[in-house]
Design a protein around this motif. Structure first.
Motif, PDB file in Angstrom:
ATOM      1  N   TRP A   5     -61.832 -60.092  32.933  1.00  0.00           N
ATOM      2  CA  TRP A   5     -62.003 -61.764  32.423  1.00  0.00           C
ATOM      3  C   TRP A   5     -62.990 -62.404  33.382  1.00  0.00           C
ATOM      4  N   PHE A   6     -62.947 -62.320  34.434  1.00  0.00           N
ATOM      5  CA  PHE A   6     -64.030 -63.320  35.514  1.00  0.00           C
ATOM      6  C   PHE A   6     -65.531 -62.718  35.179  1.00  0.00           C
ATOM      7  N   THR A   7     -65.509 -61.652  34.934  1.00  0.00           N
ATOM      8  CA  THR A   7     -67.140 -61.139  34.754  1.00  0.00           C
ATOM      9  C   THR A   7     -67.461 -61.389  33.185  1.00  0.00           C
ATOM     10  N   GLY A   8     -66.532 -61.585  32.441  1.00  0.00           N
ATOM     11  CA  GLY A   8     -67.084 -61.788  31.129  1.00  0.00           C
ATOM     12  C   GLY A   8     -67.502 -60.378  30.581  1.00  0.00           C
ATOM     13  N   THR A   9     -67.172 -59.424  30.843  1.00  0.00           N
ATOM     14  CA  THR A   9     -67.631 -58.095  30.263  1.00  0.00           C
ATOM     15  C   THR A   9     -66.788 -57.538  29.118  1.00  0.00           C
ATOM     16  N   GLY A  10     -66.057 -58.295  28.483  1.00  0.00           N
ATOM     17  CA  GLY A  10     -65.409 -57.415  27.285  1.00  0.00           C
ATOM     18  C   GLY A  10     -66.227 -56.953  26.426  1.00  0.00           C
ATOM     19  N   ALA A  11     -67.257 -57.623  26.050  1.00  0.00           N
ATOM     20  CA  ALA A  11     -68.342 -57.179  24.949  1.00  0.00           C
ATOM     21  C   ALA A  11     -69.375 -56.095  25.574  1.00  0.00           C
ATOM     22  N   SER A  12     -69.878 -56.426  26.759  1.00  0.00           N
ATOM     23  CA  SER A  12     -70.800 -55.327  27.233  1.00  0.00           C
ATOM     24  C   SER A  12     -70.103 -53.989  27.529  1.00  0.00           C
ATOM     25  N   GLY A  40     -54.774 -41.983  17.880  1.00  0.00           N
ATOM     26  CA  GLY A  40     -55.289 -42.620  19.275  1.00  0.00           C
ATOM     27  C   GLY A  40     -56.489 -43.198  19.431  1.00  0.00           C
ATOM     28  N   PRO A  41     -57.648 -42.902  18.730  1.00  0.00           N
ATOM     29  CA  PRO A  41     -58.904 -43.367  19.234  1.00  0.00           C
ATOM     30  C   PRO A  41     -59.244 -44.580  18.585  1.00  0.00           C
ATOM     31  N   THR A  42     -58.353 -45.616  18.420  1.00  0.00           N
ATOM     32  CA  THR A  42     -58.762 -47.082  17.835  1.00  0.00           C
ATOM     33  C   THR A  42     -59.812 -47.558  18.522  1.00  0.00           C
ATOM     34  N   HIS A  43     -59.719 -47.472  20.035  1.00  0.00           N
ATOM     35  CA  HIS A  43     -60.557 -48.000  20.856  1.00  0.00           C
ATOM     36  C   HIS A  43     -61.921 -47.637  20.593  1.00  0.00           C
ATOM     37  N   VAL A  44     -62.157 -46.072  20.424  1.00  0.00           N
ATOM     38  CA  VAL A  44     -63.414 -45.575  20.298  1.00  0.00           C
ATOM     39  C   VAL A  44     -64.023 -45.910  18.874  1.00  0.00           C
ATOM     40  N   ILE A  45     -63.179 -46.078  17.804  1.00  0.00           N
ATOM     41  CA  ILE A  45     -63.657 -46.561  16.365  1.00  0.00           C
ATOM     42  C   ILE A  45     -64.124 -48.079  16.388  1.00  0.00           C
ATOM     43  N   TYR A  79     -69.430 -47.496  23.675  1.00  0.00           N
ATOM     44  CA  TYR A  79     -68.949 -46.881  22.852  1.00  0.00           C
ATOM     45  C   TYR A  79     -69.886 -46.810  21.549  1.00  0.00           C
ATOM     46  N   TRP A  80     -70.620 -48.014  21.262  1.00  0.00           N
ATOM     47  CA  TRP A  80     -71.539 -48.237  20.292  1.00  0.00           C
ATOM     48  C   TRP A  80     -72.742 -47.072  20.795  1.00  0.00           C
ATOM     49  N   GLU A  81     -73.283 -47.371  22.099  1.00  0.00           N
ATOM     50  CA  GLU A  81     -74.282 -46.744  22.539  1.00  0.00           C
ATOM     51  C   GLU A  81     -73.974 -45.166  22.281  1.00  0.00           C
ATOM     52  N   SER A  82     -72.633 -44.895  22.813  1.00  0.00           N
ATOM     53  CA  SER A  82     -72.569 -43.417  22.715  1.00  0.00           C
ATOM     54  C   SER A  82     -72.481 -42.759  21.459  1.00  0.00           C
ATOM     55  N   LEU A  83     -72.201 -43.301  20.466  1.00  0.00           N
ATOM     56  CA  LEU A  83     -72.013 -42.770  18.944  1.00  0.00           C
ATOM     57  C   LEU A  83     -73.550 -42.618  18.560  1.00  0.00           C
ATOM     58  N   ARG A  84     -74.500 -43.360  19.202  1.00  0.00           N
ATOM     59  CA  ARG A  84     -75.810 -43.189  18.824  1.00  0.00           C
ATOM     60  C   ARG A  84     -76.739 -42.420  19.574  1.00  0.00           C
ATOM     61  N   PRO A 121     -76.224 -55.465  30.047  1.00  0.00           N
ATOM     62  CA  PRO A 121     -77.474 -55.138  29.468  1.00  0.00           C
ATOM     63  C   PRO A 121     -78.092 -56.235  28.307  1.00  0.00           C
ATOM     64  N   ARG A 122     -79.199 -56.569  28.173  1.00  0.00           N
ATOM     65  CA  ARG A 122     -79.669 -57.249  26.989  1.00  0.00           C
ATOM     66  C   ARG A 122     -80.402 -56.600  25.827  1.00  0.00           C
ATOM     67  N   GLU A 123     -80.602 -55.181  26.340  1.00  0.00           N
ATOM     68  CA  GLU A 123     -81.324 -54.520  25.243  1.00  0.00           C
ATOM     69  C   GLU A 123     -80.372 -53.053  24.950  1.00  0.00           C
ATOM     70  N   ARG A 124     -80.530 -52.450  24.123  1.00  0.00           N
ATOM     71  CA  ARG A 124     -80.001 -51.240  23.653  1.00  0.00           C
ATOM     72  C   ARG A 124     -80.672 -50.156  24.565  1.00  0.00           C
ATOM     73  N   GLY A 125     -79.932 -49.011  24.606  1.00  0.00           N
ATOM     74  CA  GLY A 125     -80.154 -47.995  25.324  1.00  0.00           C
ATOM     75  C   GLY A 125     -79.707 -47.430  26.737  1.00  0.00           C
ATOM     76  N   TRP A 126     -78.720 -48.368  27.166  1.00  0.00           N
ATOM     77  CA  TRP A 126     -77.810 -47.873  28.438  1.00  0.00           C
ATOM     78  C   TRP A 126     -76.499 -47.031  27.939  1.00  0.00           C
ATOM     79  N   ASN A 127     -76.854 -45.879  28.148  1.00  0.00           N
ATOM     80  CA  ASN A 127     -76.066 -44.621  27.740  1.00  0.00           C
ATOM     81  C   ASN A 127     -76.001 -43.801  28.797  1.00  0.00           C
ATOM     82  N   SER A 128     -75.036 -42.756  28.891  1.00  0.00           N
ATOM     83  CA  SER A 128     -74.821 -41.968  30.049  1.00  0.00           C
ATOM     84  C   SER A 128     -75.994 -41.291  30.570  1.00  0.00           C
ATOM     85  N   GLY A 129     -76.951 -40.855  29.681  1.00  0.00           N
ATOM     86  CA  GLY A 129     -78.215 -40.367  30.301  1.00  0.00           C
ATOM     87  C   GLY A 129     -79.192 -41.378  31.184  1.00  0.00           C
ATOM     88  N   ARG A 130     -79.453 -42.572  30.484  1.00  0.00           N
ATOM     89  CA  ARG A 130     -80.034 -43.378  31.211  1.00  0.00           C
ATOM     90  C   ARG A 130     -79.354 -43.974  32.653  1.00  0.00           C
TER      91      ARG A 130
END
Length: 383
Positions: A292-299, A232-237, A304-309, A145-154
């Motif tokens: 790695w090959f899909t380069g999706t570490g950030a996306s 435990g939730p380091t990844h979430v934070i 989690y950022w989307e979920s918190l919002r 995604p190149r825009e915000r808003g891709w969360n569980s509901g969308r």
């Protein structure tokens, strides 16, 4: 692109060469100063993982992947990649399977044969499914995604449109981790279309009064939840607050990506020897290589950022978004954030089964695929 097109994968040889060079010049820190795991994944275990990655045969994984019908279509402005495997049985129930983080569609690879062709795997024709296994937006070969808003509901709304596009008006849904959030939303948004819901991580929390009336089993679950929230939730934070900052390391460093994903792949699985040891080293490397090959570490971290919002937190908010679709839950002891049945019953108003297993963790498709197949068959039988 509203049409559905075949989407075979073939990573360019230059990307494989680049990875080999990066793995050959990995720079690791000194060893941790404790041996209890409290500082994170140890340098010895990471070294073992990187050695296995150096020997990994990506082309063999590509052959396995491309042997499964793989497609792409555009949904809500995003290219979504998915496996679609039809059963040889005419009356098969369509079923959408949704994964989570740090997993991928590979979690379901071992379940495809038994679920689509049960007769060939010692089962009954009545338990056959047509499987739709999409990658979450920003995961695997889905567009990032190149825009915000891709969360569980969308995402759930996109899944409903995907099933329509494939010609399935009525279908079942299964999920764990983020897949449980998406599947729960799917059942809530289009309950008339969802025949039943199966979850390995139902989304439910205790109310304050539950803490006062808890029995011994519930108190043990509450204590484990509290322990997880402390340590435990380091990844979430981190992913919830700074996914972009973290993403630079995950996309640029194979050692960084391997350490970050493997910490959760091992930490949330049932690693007891009698349970089978959790997610295997080979399964971990397959999954890490895909990221790695899909380069999706950030996306993927941005989920989690989307979920918190977007997600409404707490039992009261969850119960306000009740699910009326028949729901079956399978719970595994390695799940780091356990749930008690009576908490779930408030949200999932038609809870048809609740099975607590002896072995297994957060990734049953990898850890206990036979158990997961049986539980899915039982959940949807007669639906």
């Amino acid at each position: 692109m509203t049409e559905i097109e075949a989407f075979p994968i073939n990573i360019h040889e230059s990307a494989l060469g680049d990875l080999r060079e990066r793995l050959d010049r990995v720079r690791l820190p000194e060893a941790e100063t404790v041996d209890d795991g409290t500082q994170g994944i140890g340098v010895g275990r990471l070294g073992e993982l990187l050695d296995a990655w150096r020997e990994h045969d990506w082309r063999a994984l590509e052959q396995r992947w491309n042997a499964i019908p793989h497609y792409r279509t555009r949904l809500d402005g995003l290219d979504i990649a998915f496996w679609h495997v039809r059963s040889p049985e005419a009356n098969a129930l369509p079923l959408v399977l949704t994964h989570g983080w740090p997993g991928s569609v590979l979690e379901f690879e071992s379940t495809i044969g038994p679920l689509t062709d049960p007769v060939a795997h010692g089962g009954s024709a009545e338990d056959a499914f047509d499987l739709v296994i999409p990658a979450l937006p920003g995961f695997g070969f889905c567009e990032r995604p190149r825009e915000r808003g891709w969360n569980s509901g969308r995402t759930a709304r996109a899944w409903a449109e995907l099933m329509t596009r494939l010609g399935y008006e009525r279908f079942g849904a299964h999920g764990g981790d983020w897949g449980a959030f998406v599947s729960t939303e799917l059942a809530r948004l289009v309950p008339e279309r969802v025949a039943a819901l199966h979850l390995t991580m139902p989304i439910a929390s205790p109310l304050p009064e539950d803490l006062e009336s808890a029995d011994d089993a519930e108190r043990a679950k509450i204590a484990r939840r509290e322990q997880f929230l402390r340590t435990g939730p380091t990844h979430v934070i981190v992913q919830g607050l700074l996914p972009q900052t973290l993403g630079y390391s995950l996309v640029d460093s194979p050692a960084g990506l391997a350490a970050w994903l493997a910490e959760a792949l091992a930490g949330f699985s049932d690693t007891r020897p009698e349970a089978g040891g959790g997610v295997s080293l080979a399964q971990q490397v397959d999954d890490i290589a895909l990221y790695w090959f899909t380069g999706t570490g950030a996306s993927t971290a941005r989920w989690y950022w989307e979920s918190l919002r977007w997600e409404q937190r707490g039992a009261e908010a969850e119960n306000a978004r009740a699910v009326t679709v028949p729901t079956a839950c399978t719970l595994f002891p390695g799940e780091p954030f356990p749930i008690a049945r009576r908490w779930a019953e408030r949200r999932y108003r038609d809870l048809i089964s609740w099975n607590e297993m002896e072995y297994g963790g957060h990734y049953p498709g990898w850890e206990k695929p036979d158990v997961l197949v049986d539980e899915i068959r039982n959940a949807f039988r007669g639906r």
